[in-house]
Design a protein around this motif. Structure first.
Motif, short mmCIF file in Angstrom:
data_model
loop_
_atom_site.label_atom_id
_atom_site.label_comp_id
_atom_site.label_asym_id
_atom_site.label_seq_id
_atom_site.Cartn_x
_atom_site.Cartn_y
_atom_site.Cartn_z
N TYR A 184 -3.81 7.02 4.66
CA TYR A 184 -2.44 7.94 3.84
C TYR A 184 -1.18 7.96 5.79
CZ TYR A 184 -3.70 8.22 -0.70
OH TYR A 184 -3.96 8.79 -1.72
N PHE A 215 -9.35 1.24 -10.07
CA PHE A 215 -9.56 1.85 -11.65
C PHE A 215 -8.81 3.12 -12.21
CE2 PHE A 215 -12.29 -1.43 -9.76
CZ PHE A 215 -11.86 -2.63 -10.14
N ALA A 216 -7.93 3.68 -11.04
CA ALA A 216 -7.63 4.68 -11.73
C ALA A 216 -7.01 5.01 -13.23
CB ALA A 216 -6.77 5.21 -10.34
N LEU A 217 -6.48 3.59 -13.62
CA LEU A 217 -5.49 3.85 -15.19
C LEU A 217 -6.43 3.44 -16.21
CD1 LEU A 217 -2.20 2.65 -14.00
CD2 LEU A 217 -3.07 5.31 -14.13
N ARG A 240 5.26 1.61 0.40
CA ARG A 240 5.70 1.60 -1.21
C ARG A 240 6.37 2.95 -0.94
NH1 ARG A 240 5.62 -1.89 -5.48
NH2 ARG A 240 3.79 -2.17 -4.67
N PHE A 241 5.88 3.64 -0.29
CA PHE A 241 6.62 5.27 0.09
C PHE A 241 6.61 5.85 0.78
CE2 PHE A 241 3.68 4.80 -4.39
CZ PHE A 241 4.65 4.80 -5.31
N THR A 256 -8.62 -5.11 -11.37
CA THR A 256 -9.44 -6.15 -10.71
C THR A 256 -8.14 -7.13 -10.53
OG1 THR A 256 -10.02 -7.31 -12.53
CG2 THR A 256 -11.50 -5.71 -11.22
N ASP A 257 -6.95 -7.38 -10.92
CA ASP A 257 -6.37 -8.27 -10.22
C ASP A 257 -4.78 -7.82 -9.49
OD1 ASP A 257 -6.20 -9.97 -12.52
OD2 ASP A 257 -4.54 -9.24 -13.60
N MET A 258 -5.84 -6.46 -8.81
CA MET A 258 -4.95 -5.48 -7.63
C MET A 258 -5.61 -5.29 -6.19
SD MET A 258 -0.81 -6.01 -8.61
CE MET A 258 0.48 -7.50 -8.20
N GLU A 259 -5.30 -3.94 -7.23
CA GLU A 259 -5.83 -2.82 -5.97
C GLU A 259 -7.33 -2.66 -6.52
OE1 GLU A 259 -3.41 -2.05 -4.22
OE2 GLU A 259 -5.15 -1.09 -2.92
N HIS A 260 -7.94 -2.91 -7.29
CA HIS A 260 -9.35 -1.83 -7.16
C HIS A 260 -9.58 -0.64 -7.24
CE1 HIS A 260 -10.65 -6.40 -6.94
NE2 HIS A 260 -11.38 -6.66 -7.24
N CYS A 293 0.78 -1.46 0.19
CA CYS A 293 0.24 0.16 0.30
C CYS A 293 0.82 1.25 0.11
CB CYS A 293 -1.02 -0.31 1.18
SG CYS A 293 0.07 0.25 2.63
N VAL A 294 0.17 2.02 -0.41
CA VAL A 294 0.90 3.59 0.33
C VAL A 294 2.37 3.89 1.39
CG1 VAL A 294 -0.93 5.34 0.62
CG2 VAL A 294 0.80 6.29 -0.30
N CYS A 351 -7.34 7.21 -7.82
CA CYS A 351 -6.14 6.63 -7.35
C CYS A 351 -5.62 6.72 -5.85
CB CYS A 351 -4.52 7.48 -8.35
SG CYS A 351 -3.09 6.48 -7.05
N VAL A 352 -5.18 5.80 -5.53
CA VAL A 352 -4.75 5.20 -4.04
C VAL A 352 -2.82 5.12 -3.08
CG1 VAL A 352 -6.73 4.78 -2.65
CG2 VAL A 352 -5.30 2.91 -3.58
N PHE A 353 -2.05 5.74 -4.70
CA PHE A 353 -1.08 5.83 -4.31
C PHE A 353 -0.66 4.15 -3.84
CE2 PHE A 353 -2.66 10.15 -5.19
CZ PHE A 353 -1.99 9.93 -6.00
N CYS A 354 -1.41 3.12 -4.07
CA CYS A 354 -0.12 1.81 -3.63
C CYS A 354 0.87 1.96 -4.14
CB CYS A 354 -1.56 1.25 -4.13
SG CYS A 354 -1.53 0.62 -5.46
N GLY A 355 1.23 1.52 -5.44
CA GLY A 355 2.62 1.85 -6.14
C GLY A 355 2.84 0.92 -6.96
N ASN A 356 0.91 -0.15 -6.60
CA ASN A 356 1.63 -1.64 -7.16
C ASN A 356 1.45 -1.46 -8.92
OD1 ASN A 356 0.94 -3.21 -5.10
ND2 ASN A 356 -0.69 -3.11 -5.23
N GLY A 392 5.04 -0.95 -8.88
CA GLY A 392 5.77 -2.05 -8.92
C GLY A 392 5.91 -3.81 -9.87
N LEU A 436 -7.50 -6.37 -0.25
CA LEU A 436 -7.05 -6.63 -1.68
C LEU A 436 -7.03 -8.16 -1.90
CD1 LEU A 436 -3.81 -4.43 -3.04
CD2 LEU A 436 -6.54 -3.90 -2.61
#
Lengths: 713, 406, 217, 163
Positions: free
Chosen positions: A601, C162-164, A51-52, C156-160, A47-48, C188-193, C196, A201
């Motif tokens: 956050y 749907f920002a992209l 990672r950050f 749906t593969d990871m973060e759900h 998660c954010v 976006c929730v900035f998970c950065g997945n 990754g 998730l």
């Protein structure tokens, strides 16, 4: 393309999921965090925060030198603990020799004058198992005090009591890897996508694959969007909903008769007791339509296997123990214990809150939940440590502070905790702390709590030391030193051992092992001797991937889920309870209910995340208000609002949203400048001693000036 | 000229809005017959007739009907009316001129396969066809040809009319499914095939408009009649949209296997412009150029395949000797670069590189290895693209170089 | 338990579970097939087509990442046809986007003797400004190969989250947010997945990006 | 996309749009293309707030609406003229002299020959791949009205007759 000096695998320092991460280091700075896609429990997902958000270790406000109050002169008497306006102004830098001499002298003096029971210590859910083991050992073996507790008291004490008195085990029963394959599950009092994002998730994957999700939560949390059924109960009415579900399961004969007959006790009395908790009654009390309660009960009870997950929304209540016990009753009725995809699963909030409890960071138990009051246990530890021990259970977090206020506790040692943000009713806490004769804070930042300390000891962060964390699913995982500590900061284990040696000399006590461990691994080996459920876990085994305790021997694979052979209590006990409303209800003067909680956050008291770039995403305190209430109050998003309770007031930025129900405002707990706990009350659950962070009566009005004074700066 | 058109027989003779007119001209007789025969027999008739799909891929229709007939419900029938191949307008003419026929065919296919619902996916630009179908579907509901208990058979069936929105790729059957599902028109990976998992993941019969209309006549006149028309390997009536430099462009219905010469001379009134035939593009942009050497080649699936070409939709665009072929090639290359959906790399990149290279060749700035590059790109697209768009995107251009048209 | 079948890969007899992909069967036999869009934790989009293999009797080359093995199949992971396809795709990719941050792809270019320069200079490229709109990661779509991994990880593969998603189509496709809004204004929730799973450095931790800028100039 | 632009709807259009959204409530993703067609019949194009409303109406992620708007050439997520003229620029129409038609339209509307919207916002000229009316080449569509074969000298009349 950037090349890194080294890449160090370790465990994420934030929530209890315990994600495995790799720190990419360049010139002794963490510049990137990645995760391996083939490693449990997160399989590459983060998660954010993970990672950050680890850049807090490089924040300029890190403590790098021992600090002593300017007005203290060695060998002279000094004043009580009282809050400094600024650490920089009130303290002077000192050597380790000077600082630890002072600490050892004062602790020894107070122990000799008033006995160990005048000394209290807060262990830390953020620190390693090894740190916490040695910490509680130091206070128990040298200072003879059991006044040891940590902030688990403020998060899951309700769960622990609720579980202990019914099945005699408090850990999360099942595992993260089962979550992707759930058939049916209940999520209640857990804003999972914020507080345990990576677990959320896995749950969503299960939903995608057809799992049925029942959300029981007053707030429109993200999980509610994915739910088969969302039961939106009025705040504080959880017991009514769960008891009514039990009513349906019993009266429609949906319960697992074989399980109830062979694995539980007290069913007859319980079945009779819940007759008055009809769904219609519960609808009246909770606002959840009776048909939804029936449907939820049927979905849960008729599933081949169904899990219950919960968080602070269940336990942080003056009836937190009852909430948890009500969930235990449901699981026993349905027979969903001891199976894959089932169980009772309190989601642990902090990175090592499980481990800190496991290691005996609690007032009533030694490592492995062995009661201090049990003579056999006492004898075992006296033999292991080679010293005499105290068999009186100690005080809990809030009680300690209250005892300090009364003068019964004279000295406090706080390692890696920040009660001056996380405890309820902070104004009272400040007064209690100000009555201490001696206070030590050992931390990586000058926290709000540190402002009360006589001595502040600079510690290494999680990225600068070796050890282990235990995640929410009981998996013991490695933490590794990727960086040198800044300045003269030292790993907690070093500080504790140095202090241990000094205390032994002053008190004339000698433990069997002494205070010269070869390293974290040596401490961990002693943990295995102290508590057999960790004995099979060695550093060598967890080099690549952690192992889930109980794990008794080195060839024991560890335990995916508990209670396959029944619950530790033998038979699970159905717990009878009545519905009690929250202690403080809205009234004319304070017409709103305040619920506190987390944001995605930030984490805990914000000491770390407010000092990372995470703060850019959520830089100021925001209070969530329902559109209907906002209209009534004349507030729009972006306004400032003053929130007042009987105990204090704060100012926060308004966000108008229907996430909370009408009549409830929501304030995150992470902002010292608008500390939600200035408002909360310190009434406690009678058994768990946990305060209610979800139900405080407040008044809300428009404010003109924020007047946020950043204590962190 | 002994051939009597059947597929287009009603066009121009009836009022396309009028259901009674349609019924008066043999409309719904096939469906009535089908109900008498029962689903199993209808499918058997479709198998006995060697009806190769008229959308371009030439897959035997009977095999699809059988597979969906046998599949477990729920299942769907889809009429592929997303006609977008350059030079092709046959389905438009059918839908505009005889809309009830398509609806009857879809109901018939639904009955034969025991489908739950039919979809007609009409190209977005075909506004008139869409309006006429919409009107006709409403009439059919009123008359009881759609809805519950159709013709007293107990069969319930519904048709939903859908419009495309400007994407050539949606003529590809799985991209079309994605489009109905509300997504970008990206072709899916196969397997699974539509008859196994098509629209909404359910078994789906998808046929081109012309294919479906043929089914009406197979049921009415029998497979023997059908198989007796044209060559035995690919028999039946065929629609040839004829355009370009001919005296009389238009839609030609003829027995499968008519030659290019017959088509141009007898139906098109001969070459226009210079009056001298240079080349014809057969099968649209996805097809290939045929020169004078092939004027006598029968325009059927097998004959064209044997010379490395393809009948495709049957479209024929004629070029006379006065046409400068460079802009034509540029247009074909531009077309594919514009219409590639961008999903798979060979097509996403290959159609643009093909366009770039043709552009510089047309501009007289070609580089020595350019033809080899076009061949490499062409082979790569043909070998590795997900769907037919990429697999055929270089055909016309490479065939033009074979014929030295530039 | 699925049954085991026998097939031939590169002349070598191979046993594989009947539901294995060609990629899995080859890997188990120690045969390496290059991949780009494929990621073990994501739904294979099978868009890059670099993993194509030649399957005797099949009309087109087959993407190994999604093609299921079959009994008695004779498969070649290297052949003139396969190499031509891989080389051409790599060349076209290298003339379209900036692969400077994709060492694995550059190694593949060398292995397949790819010469992007033979395509000339006057080609349409995909060019985008670097997007720096948040504290956590930057988006440099000059380097984006459209492997779809980030979109899948965000969905749906990871973060759900749907920002992209996608803007444009065909060659002009680009990864985009809703109406191309800045990240903080999206879901976006900035998970950065997404960061990754990005194979080419198109998505990058902002700290790494800034450090690179500082070292480069 | 550069500067965000929004629709300026008449009260009547706004009401029609709201009625439409209510009708499609909870329709799911499969209803996306039909809904966008219906909206454009009222508004001509789809702006950001409307796209957001579409997502909420159907119960799908916003990005799915963006994905679809961007993929299909008949959907517009930026302003377009009140009337759209699509001139076929494919093979049969090329052979029939489509260039003269395009030139005549571009001259008349004052837009580039590659297409564009007239200064008064009334017309958008677009070049379109084969419109499937090759027997009527050169061919164009004025909104949904098919026209062919057309000659350049018909253009002024053709445009003059449009409201």
């Amino acid at each position: 393309m950037l090349t890194f000096d080294r890449i160090v695998p370790t465990t994420c320092p934030f929530c209890g999921v315990g994600c495995q991460i790799n720190l990419h280091i360049k010139e002794n700075r963490i510049v990137q965090v990645t995760a391996d896609f083939d490693k449990r429990p997160n399989y590459g997902e983060l998660c954010v925060k993970g990672r950050f958000g680890t850049d807090f270790v490089h924040h300029p406000t890190r403590l790098t030198q021992p600090l002593i109050r300017k007005d203290i002169v060695l060998g002279q008497p000094f004043g009580k603990a009282r809050p400094a306006r600024s650490v920089a102004e009130a303290y002077r830098e000192a050597t380790w020799e000077e600082a630890l001499t002072l600490v050892a002298d004062q602790l020894a003096r107070i122990a000799q004058e008033s006995g160990g029971d005048a000394i209290a210590a807060l262990a830390s859910a953020k620190l390693t198992n090894e740190d916490n083991y040695l910490y509680q050992k130091l206070f128990r073996s040298l200072l003879k005090t059991n006044h040891i507790d940590h902030c688990a008291r403020l998060c899951h004490a309700g769960s622990v009591v609720g579980l202990m008195r019914t099945i005699a085990s408090a850990a999360m029963s099942n595992s993260i890897e089962e979550m992707e394959n759930l058939h049916t599950f209940i999520v209640t009092g857990s804003n999972t996508t914020y507080a345990h994002p990576v677990i959320a998730l896995k749950m969503l994957k299960a939903v995608d694959k057809g799992a049925r999700l029942i959300v029981v939560d007053p707030r429109r949390i993200d999980m509610a969007k994915h739910a088969t059924l969302w039961l939106q109960q009025r705040p504080g009415t959880d017991v009514a909903v769960f008891q009514a579900m039990a009513h349906v399961i019993v009266n429609e004969e949906l319960y697992d008769k074989a399980y109830v007959a062979t694995q539980t006790e007290g069913f007859e009395a319980y079945a009779a007791h819940i007759q008055r908790f009809t769904p219609e009654w519960a609808e009246e009390v909770s606002g959840v339509p009776a048909w939804k309660i029936r449907e939820a009960a049927r979905l849960y009870a008729t599933a081949p296997s169904a899990a219950i997950y919960w968080g602070m929304g269940i336990s942080q209540s003056t009836h937190g123990s009852d909430n948890a016990s009500a969930l235990v009753n449901l699981a026993m009725l349905a027979g969903h214990l001891g199976k894959y995809g089932g169980g009772l699963n309190p989601l642990r909030g902090q990175n090592n809150v499980q481990g800190c409890s496991d290691m005996g960071g609690l007032p009533n138990v030694y490592p492995g939940y062995q009661p201090v009051s049990d003579p056999a246990v006492k004898a075992k530890f006296e033999k292991l440590w080679g010293v005499e021990l105290n068999d009186r259970p100690g005080l809990t977090v809030v009680e300690m502070a209250q005892a300090a206020g009364e003068g019964r506790i004279r000295a406090m040692y706080v390692m890696g905790e920040n009660p001056a943000t996380s405890d309820p009713h902070l104004h009272a806490l400040y007064e209690h702390f100000s009555n201490l004769d001696f206070m030590v804070v050992q931390d990586i930042f000058p926290t709000e709590t540190a402002r009360f300390a006589h001595v502040i000891l600079p510690a290494a962060s999680w990225a600068e030391k070796e050890g282990t964390f235990t995640n929410t699913e009981r998996r013991v995982q490695r933490v590794r030193a990727a960086l040198p500590p800044p300045g003269e900061a030292r790993p907690d284990l070093d500080i504790l051992q140095d202090l241990g040696r000094r205390l032994e000399a002053r008190l004339g006590v000698h433990t069997a092992q002494g205070w010269n461990y070869a390293g974290a691994e040596a401490v961990w080996r002693e943990v295995g001797q102290a508590a057999s459920e960790y004995a099979g876990i060695t550093y060598q085994r967890i080099e690549e991937e952690g192992v889930q305790y109980p794990c008794y021997t080195e060839d024991d694979p560890g335990t995916l889920y508990l209670y396959k052979e029944g619950v530790p209590r033998g038979r699970g006990k159905f717990w009878l309870m009545d519905f009690r409303p929250p202690v403080e209800l809205p009234d004319e003067e304070y017409p709103f209910n305040l619920s506190t909680g987390r944001l995605l956050y930030h984490w805990h008291g914000g000491a770390l995340t407010r000092r990372s770039r995470l703060n850019d995403a959520a830089p100021e305190p925001v209070v969530e208000i329902h559109p209907v209430d906002a209209k009534k109050l004349g507030l729009v998003s972006g306004d400032l609002a003053k929130i007042r309770s009987r105990r204090g007031q704060v100012v926060a930025r308004v966000r108008v949203t229907d996430r909370s129900p009408i009549g409830t405002v929501f304030l995150p707990m992470h902002y010292a400048e608008a500390a939600a706990n200035l408002l909360t009350l310190d009434a406690l659950d009678p058994d768990a001693k946990i305060p209610d962070y979800k139900n405080t009566a407040v008044a809300v009005e428009k404010a003109e000036v924020a007047n946020w004074e950043l204590v962190l700066a | 000229m002994s051939y009597e058109p059947v597929l287009t027989a009603r066009i121009g003779k009836i009022d396309p809005a009028s259901l009674t007119d349609y019924e008066a001209h043999g409309g719904f007789q096939a469906l009535i017959r089908a109900v008498e025969l029962g689903p199993g027999r209808v499918v058997a008739l479709m198998e006995e007739a060697t009806l190769l799909g008229r959308g371009g891929a030439a897959f035997p229709a009977g095999i699809k009907w059988r597979a969906v007939h046998q599949a477990e419900g729920p299942k769907f029938v889809v009429a592929n009316a997303d006609e977008s191949e350059p030079g092709t307008f046959k389905d438009r003419v059918l839908m505009e001129g005889d809309p009830y026929a398509l609806i009857e065919a879809v109901i018939l296919a639904g009955f034969a396969t025991a489908a739950d619902k039919g979809f007609i996916y009409v190209r977005g630009e075909y506004a008139r066809a869409y309006q006429r179908l919409r009107h006709a579907i409403a009439r059919c509901y009123e008359a009881g040809y759609l809805g519950r208990d159709i013709l007293g058979s107990g069969f319930e069936f519904h048709i939903e009319l859908r419009r495309g929105a400007g994407a050539y790729i949606c003529g590809e059957e799985t991209a079309l499914f994605e489009s109905i599902e509300g997504k970008r028109g990206y072709p899916r990976l196969k397997p699974p095939f539509p008859t196994q998992a098509g629209l909404f993941g359910r078994p789906t019969l998808i046929n081109n408009v012309e294919t479906l209309i043929n089914a009406l006549h197979i049921v009415l006149r029998g497979p023997a009649w059908f198989n007796s028309i044209g060559p035995a390997h690919s028999p039946g009536p065929k629609l040839y949209p004829l355009s370009g430099r001919v005296q009389r462009p238009g839609l030609v219905e003829a027995p499968m296997g008519i030659t290019l010469r017959e088509l141009i001379e007898e139906h098109g009134g001969g070459v226009s412009g210079s009056g001298e035939f240079r080349v014809a593009l057969v099968g649209g942009a996805a097809g290939a150029f045929l020169g004078p050497d092939h004027l006598n080649t029968p325009l059927d699936f097998r004959s064209l395949a044997s010379i490395g070409a393809a009948l495709g939709s049957g479209a024929v665009i004629v070029f006379d000797t006065s046409v400068d072929m460079k802009p034509i090639l540029q247009r074909i290359a531009d077309f594919f670069a514009h219409e590639s959906c961008g999903k798979c790399y060979p097509c996403q990149l290959g159609t643009m590189r093909q366009r770039d290279i043709i552009a510089r060749m047309v501009a007289g700035q070609g580089r020595p290895g350019d033809l080899q590059l076009l061949r490499d790109i062409g082979q790569t697209m043909r070998d590795t693209s997900i769907c037919g768009l990429g697999q055929t995107a270089s055909n016309a251009i490479l065939s033009a170089f074979e014929l030295k048209l530039t | 338990m699925t049954s085991t079948i026998s097939l031939t890969i590169d002349g070598q007899p191979v046993e594989a579970p009947a539901d294995a992909t060609v990629l899995q069967a080859a890997e188990a036999a120690g045969i390496t097939i290059p991949t780009l869009c494929h990621h073990p934790n994501l739904t294979p989009p099978a868009v890059c087509r670099l993993c194509v293999v030649e399957w005797e009797g099949r009309r087109t080359l087959q993407p190994a990442c999604v093609t299921q093995v079959a009994a008695d199949a004779v498969i070649h992971t290297r052949s003139p046809r396969v190499d031509l396809a891989r080389r051409t795709i790599l060349e076209m990719l290298a003339t379209t986007v900036d692969l400077s941050d994709a060492p694995e792809l550059r190694a593949m270019l060398a292995e397949y003797d790819a010469h992007p320069e033979r395509f000339g200079e006057d080609l349409t490229r995909r060019e985008h400004e670097v997007i720096i709109d948040n504290s956590f990661f930057v988006r440099d779509y000059d380097k984006c190969v459209l492997c779809w991994r980030c979109v899948e990880a965000c969905g749906t593969d990871m973060e759900h989250a749907f920002a992209l998603g996608f803007s444009g189509r065909g060659f002009e496709t680009s990864i985009a947010t809703f109406f191309e809004n800045p990240m903080p204004e999206t879901t976006c929730v900035f998970c950065g997945n997404c960061v990754g799973v990005c194979p080419t450095g198109a998505l990058k931790d902002r700290r790494v990006f800034e450090l690179e800028m500082a070292t480069d100039y | 996309m550069t500067s965000p632009q929004t629709l300026a709807l008449t009260p009547h259009q706004e009401q029609a749009l709201q009625t439409l959204l209510r009708r499609y409530q909870g329709g799911g993703q499969s209803a996306l293309l039909p809904l966008l067609h219906d909206i454009q019949a009222i508004t001509g194009w789809v702006d950001e707030p409307t796209a957001r409303a579409v997502a909420h109406t159907l119960g799908i992620p916003e990005i799915e609406v963006h994905n679809v708007l961007e993929f299909y050439t008949l959907f517009y997520n930026r302003p377009v003229g009140k009337h759209v003229i699509r001139v076929c620029n494919d093979l049969a129409c090329m052979l029939a002299g489509h260039e003269a038609i395009i030139r005549a339209l571009a001259d008349h509307l004052g837009v580039p020959e590659q297409g564009g919207t007239s200064a008064d916002g009334r017309f958008t000229l677009e070049l379109h791949p084969c419109l499937g009316h090759c027997e009527l080449a050169p061919f164009l569509m004025l909104d949904e009205e098919p026209m062919g074969p057309v000659s350049p000298d018909q253009i002024p009349d053709l445009l003059g007759g449009v409201s």
